[in-house]
Design a protein around this motif. Structure first.
Motif, short mmCIF file in Angstrom:
data_model
loop_
_atom_site.label_atom_id
_atom_site.label_comp_id
_atom_site.label_asym_id
_atom_site.label_seq_id
_atom_site.Cartn_x
_atom_site.Cartn_y
_atom_site.Cartn_z
N GLU A 1 0.80 -1.23 0.00
CA GLU A 1 0.00 0.00 0.00
C GLU A 1 0.83 1.29 0.00
OE1 GLU A 1 -3.49 -0.18 -0.08
OE2 GLU A 1 -3.24 -2.35 -0.19
N ILE A 2 2.14 1.19 -0.14
CA ILE A 2 3.01 2.38 -0.17
C ILE A 2 3.64 2.46 -1.57
CG2 ILE A 2 5.05 3.51 0.79
CD1 ILE A 2 4.46 2.02 3.41
N THR A 3 3.60 3.65 -2.14
CA THR A 3 4.19 3.87 -3.46
C THR A 3 5.57 4.49 -3.29
OG1 THR A 3 2.02 4.19 -4.43
CG2 THR A 3 3.89 5.01 -5.70
N TYR A 4 6.55 3.88 -3.94
CA TYR A 4 7.93 4.36 -3.91
C TYR A 4 8.33 4.80 -5.32
CZ TYR A 4 8.14 1.98 0.59
OH TYR A 4 7.90 1.57 1.87
N ILE A 5 9.05 5.91 -5.39
CA ILE A 5 9.54 6.42 -6.66
C ILE A 5 11.07 6.37 -6.62
CG2 ILE A 5 9.65 8.41 -8.20
CD1 ILE A 5 6.94 9.25 -7.04
N THR A 6 11.65 5.73 -7.61
CA THR A 6 13.11 5.61 -7.68
C THR A 6 13.62 6.54 -8.78
OG1 THR A 6 13.00 3.32 -6.94
CG2 THR A 6 15.04 4.02 -8.00
N LEU A 7 14.60 7.36 -8.40
CA LEU A 7 15.19 8.34 -9.30
C LEU A 7 16.72 8.24 -9.23
CD1 LEU A 7 12.98 11.33 -8.14
CD2 LEU A 7 12.68 10.03 -10.23
N LYS A 8 17.37 8.68 -10.29
CA LYS A 8 18.83 8.62 -10.35
C LYS A 8 19.38 10.02 -10.60
CE LYS A 8 22.55 6.80 -13.20
NZ LYS A 8 22.86 5.99 -14.38
N ASN A 9 20.39 10.42 -9.83
CA ASN A 9 21.09 11.67 -10.07
C ASN A 9 22.04 11.41 -11.24
OD1 ASN A 9 23.31 13.61 -9.96
ND2 ASN A 9 22.30 14.36 -8.13
N VAL A 10 21.84 12.14 -12.34
CA VAL A 10 22.63 11.88 -13.55
C VAL A 10 24.07 12.36 -13.45
CG1 VAL A 10 20.62 11.86 -15.08
CG2 VAL A 10 21.84 14.00 -14.69
N ILE A 11 24.37 13.18 -12.47
CA ILE A 11 25.74 13.67 -12.31
C ILE A 11 26.55 12.75 -11.39
CG2 ILE A 11 27.16 15.58 -11.44
CD1 ILE A 11 25.00 17.45 -12.51
N PHE B 1 18.15 7.05 -5.67
CA PHE B 1 17.34 7.40 -4.51
C PHE B 1 15.96 6.80 -4.66
CE2 PHE B 1 20.23 10.99 -5.23
CZ PHE B 1 20.86 11.09 -4.00
N THR B 2 15.42 6.28 -3.56
CA THR B 2 14.05 5.79 -3.54
C THR B 2 13.29 6.60 -2.51
OG1 THR B 2 14.75 3.58 -4.19
CG2 THR B 2 12.56 3.78 -3.19
N PHE B 3 12.18 7.21 -2.94
CA PHE B 3 11.40 8.12 -2.11
C PHE B 3 10.01 7.55 -1.87
CE2 PHE B 3 14.32 10.69 -4.68
CZ PHE B 3 14.99 11.40 -3.69
#
Length: 78
Positions: free
Chosen positions: A32-42, A47-49
């Protein structure tokens, strides 16, 4: 930074901290929790939020200006 010319990347505020130069990787839904995974391109950090703790997220365009780089080159040749 030429690889990021006119890049459309994300800027995110999470728990009072700002994260920049992010690209989307994926969304997961676990218990029931949504996680968004993003990558710092530099830095290439991943990161998972927790979606509920994200205060703001927006797309930023980082334009590349060739005129600025030519100006720097010419000033070094003096």
């Amino acid at each position: 930074m030429d690889n990021f010319a006119n890049a459309r990347l994300l800027e995110l505020v999470y728990d009072g901290r700002t994260y920049e130069f992010l690209e989307f990787i994926r969304i997961d839904r676990i218990c029931e929790i949504t996680y968004i995974t993003l990558k710092n391109v530099i830095t290439t950090e991943i990161f998972t939020f927790d979606e509920e703790k994200i205060r703001s997220i927006r797309m930023k365009i980082y334009p590349h200006s060739k005129s600025n780089s030519k100006k720097r080159e010419s000033s070094c040749r003096k």
